[in-house]
Design an enzyme around this catalytic site. Structure first.
Site, PDB file in Angstrom:
ATOM      1  N   ASP A   1      14.500  27.879 -13.610  1.00 56.04           N
ATOM      2  CA  ASP A   1      14.809  28.870 -12.575  1.00 56.04           C
ATOM      3  C   ASP A   1      15.958  29.734 -13.104  1.00 56.04           C
ATOM      4  OD1 ASP A   1      15.819  28.755  -9.057  1.00 56.04           O
ATOM      5  OD2 ASP A   1      15.596  30.391 -10.493  1.00 56.04           O
TER       6      ASP A   1
ATOM      7  N   LYS B   1      17.239  38.887  -8.829  1.00 53.66           N
ATOM      8  CA  LYS B   1      18.556  39.491  -9.045  1.00 53.66           C
ATOM      9  C   LYS B   1      18.544  40.608 -10.101  1.00 53.66           C
ATOM     10  CE  LYS B   1      20.619  35.137  -7.547  1.00 53.66           C
ATOM     11  NZ  LYS B   1      21.237  35.433  -6.250  1.00 53.66           N
TER      12      LYS B   1
ATOM     13  N   TYR C   1      19.721  25.170  -6.101  1.00 55.11           N
ATOM     14  CA  TYR C   1      19.109  25.972  -5.043  1.00 55.11           C
ATOM     15  C   TYR C   1      18.070  26.877  -5.692  1.00 55.11           C
ATOM     16  CZ  TYR C   1      18.650  29.429  -1.254  1.00 55.11           C
ATOM     17  OH  TYR C   1      18.163  30.263  -0.276  1.00 55.11           O
TER      18      TYR C   1
HETATM   19  P1  KE4 Z   1      16.369  34.981  -3.326  1.00 54.01           P
HETATM   20  O1  KE4 Z   1      15.144  34.557  -2.551  1.00 54.01           O
HETATM   21  O2  KE4 Z   1      17.643  34.855  -2.518  1.00 54.01           O
HETATM   22  O3  KE4 Z   1      16.211  36.352  -4.001  1.00 54.01           O
HETATM   23  O4  KE4 Z   1      16.525  34.000  -4.592  1.00 54.01           O
HETATM   24  C1  KE4 Z   1      16.590  32.608  -4.336  1.00 54.01           C
HETATM   25  C2  KE4 Z   1      17.263  31.936  -5.515  1.00 54.01           C
HETATM   26  C3  KE4 Z   1      16.488  31.229  -6.415  1.00 54.01           C
HETATM   27  N1  KE4 Z   1      17.037  30.618  -7.489  1.00 54.01           N
HETATM   28  C4  KE4 Z   1      18.374  30.709  -7.739  1.00 54.01           C
HETATM   29  C5  KE4 Z   1      18.933  30.033  -8.949  1.00 54.01           C
HETATM   30  C6  KE4 Z   1      19.217  31.427  -6.854  1.00 54.01           C
HETATM   31  O5  KE4 Z   1      20.542  31.499  -7.112  1.00 54.01           O
HETATM   32  C7  KE4 Z   1      18.657  32.058  -5.727  1.00 54.01           C
HETATM   33  C8  KE4 Z   1      19.499  32.822  -4.722  1.00 54.01           C
HETATM   34  N2  KE4 Z   1      20.908  32.743  -4.912  1.00 54.01           N
HETATM   35  C9  KE4 Z   1      21.723  32.904  -3.698  1.00 54.01           C
HETATM   36  C10 KE4 Z   1      23.203  32.815  -4.109  1.00 54.01           C
HETATM   37  N3  KE4 Z   1      23.518  31.553  -4.668  1.00 54.01           N
HETATM   38  C11 KE4 Z   1      21.427  34.162  -2.976  1.00 54.01           C
HETATM   39  C12 KE4 Z   1      22.452  34.583  -1.947  1.00 54.01           C
HETATM   40  C13 KE4 Z   1      21.963  34.374  -0.552  1.00 54.01           C
HETATM   41  O6  KE4 Z   1      21.295  33.353  -0.292  1.00 54.01           O
HETATM   42  O7  KE4 Z   1      22.266  35.258   0.276  1.00 54.01           O
END
Ligand code: KE4
Length: 432
Positions: A242, A270, A147
């Site tokens: 990523d 994060k 993801y």
């Molecule tokens: P954000 O746009 O949510 O800040 O980041 C996207 C993203 C990109 N790459 C990786 C490896 C990620 O884990 C994420 C976001 N992670 C999720 C939890 N697995 C965020 C939680 C959510 O979607 O509310």
């Protein structure tokens, strides 16, 4: 074991559903896959999180990764308060953005030039745009179950919430754009080579979570990532790591330091924001100089490099940069938890699979090894849901999905780990 009193949370959830899609601002928070109403949180401190009904939990979500030092760390809070007295946003360059960029490069030398954005999604989507422009190619390779945020091109066999809710291929993504995203299998280099053979000269980049968190935790097999770099480069494509989740978590220099790999581009989120909205992307100078206003690749953001977010991120990163013993401590606590849970399973005659990478871990409800998306999907998500509820009753707050990583922070103690191991034993017993 008594049930939790969650009356106030449920009342708030009913109200929230009138105004917000599914009552939440991000799907995985809705607790749907664990078949219960979400807890509404009132505050958090250190390793603890408190809901509106006054229940306290040992927190292994940590806001999905940012809270590596624990919640409301004094240095982070003080930095935000201090910055706020000077105003909240100027839409103009500030010294803190220069300091942040310099610190990121010091901690991750592959990132020669970096651009701040406001989320992990903004970081990954921008990195892909830059890669497409730099190579003058349109296709990208991602891995099933990884993801990278909710950018159209990534919502193809996406992990995390997309898998949790059974929409790994989201509607609303134009077919001709989706067709430019090629999907390989994590840990299967041959699947990548086949894509390059079938799409000669058309692939701009491979994007990968170096250690996957979004299928649940899945480690790369030996040689996989270096093999990936070699396949990408020998076909004129870029490698984008990523590190939104792994960056500054798995090591001071992220997964790329731990695994000894130098990507062309890296994305962040994060931890870099200390809990405030921050993302970033960066890498080789020759690639990043194509980004506006140096170059023609346009990318912008009203709040990019926001002074409060920079203050919070800098406060957290400076501690991680200086106190390198934190990573040894996170590894020690992670190992303690892993050994304790595995001991519990032996005692109970169970053979679920626990995957861990430093302070990231996932207990998969399958007896098979979990090394890619298909093996992750084989898990018994109903059993996970039952386990989740039992752990919650025992004061342990885990990510509410089988396809997520749980996080230990530097605020967790050996006592917390012991309590978690005991709760794990009782919970596994209760659902068996
Ligand atoms: P954000 O746009 O949510 O800040 O980041 C996207 C993203 C990109 N790459 C990786 C490896 C990620 O884990 C994420 C976001 N992670 C999720 C939890 N697995 C965020 C939680 C959510 O979607 O509310």
């Amino acid at each position: 074991m008594k049930n939790l009193n969650t009356k106030k949370s449920s009342k708030l959830f009913d109200e929230a559903k009138k105004y917000l899609p599914g009552g939440v601002n991000s799907p995985v928070r809705a607790f749907k896959s664990v078949k219960r109403d979400p807890l509404f949180i009132s505050r958090a401190k250190g390793q603890y999180i408190y809901d509106v009904d006054g229940n306290r939990f040992i927190d292994y979500v940590g806001s999905w990764g940012p809270m590596i030092l624990g919640h409301a760390h004094p240095a982070v809070i003080a930095a935000i308060k201090k910055a706020a007295t000077n105003g909240t946003s100027f839409g103009a360059p500030t010294a803190s953005e220069v300091e942040m960029a310099r610190l990121v490069r010091k901690m991750m030398p592959s990132v020669e030039v970096v651009r701040m954005v406001n989320s992990g999604t903004e970081a990954t989507m921008s990195a892909v745009r830059v890669a497409r422009a730099f190579t003058n190619r349109e296709k990208i390779v991602k891995f099933a179950g990884c993801y990278h945020g909710h950018f159209d091109s990534f919502l193809i066999k996406a992990g995390s919430g997309a898998t949790t809710f059974g929409t790994p291929d989201s509607p609303g993504v134009p077919g001709d754009l989706a067709a430019k995203t090629l999907v390989a299998e994590f840990n299967d280099l041959e699947s990548v080579k086949r894509l390059f053979e079938d799409n000669r000269g058309e692939i701009a980049a491979v994007i990968v979570e170096p250690v996957v968190g979004n299928m649940g935790v899945v480690n790369p097999k030996g040689g996989f990532l270096l093999g990936l770099l070699d396949v990408a480069h020998s076909n004129g494509a870029l490698l984008i790591l990523d590190e939104v989740m792994t960056g500054f978590r798995l090591a001071r220099g992220g997964a790329q330091e731990l695994l000894g790999i130098r990507p062309d581009l890296t994305t962040f989120g994060k931890i870099i924001g200390g809990g405030l909205p921050v993302g970033a992307y960066g890498g080789r100078r020759e690639i990043m100089r194509s980004v506006s206003p140096d170059g023609p690749v346009y990318q912008a953001g009203t709040l990019s490099g926001n002074p409060l977010a920079m203050a919070a991120g800098l406060a957290q990163l400076k501690i991680l940069d200086k106190q390198r013993g934190i990573y040894r401590r996170l590894e020690k606590l992670g190992k303690l938890l892993e050994d304790g849970i595995n001991r519990n399973m032996v005692k109970l005659g169970l053979s679920y699979t626990l995957n861990r990478a430093g302070s990231m871990f996932t207990l998969f409800f399958t007896s098979e090894r979990v090394h890619d998306f298909n093996s992750a999907l084989a898990c018994d998500t109903n059993r996970f849901a039952a386990y989740y509820g039992e752990m919650l009753k025992r004061g342990i707050y885990l990510p509410p999905s089988q396809f997520e990583a749980a996080f230990i922070s530097a605020a967790h103690t050996e006592r917390d780990i012991e309590k978690t191991i005991a709760a794990n034993y009782d919970s596994l017993k209760a659902i068996s």
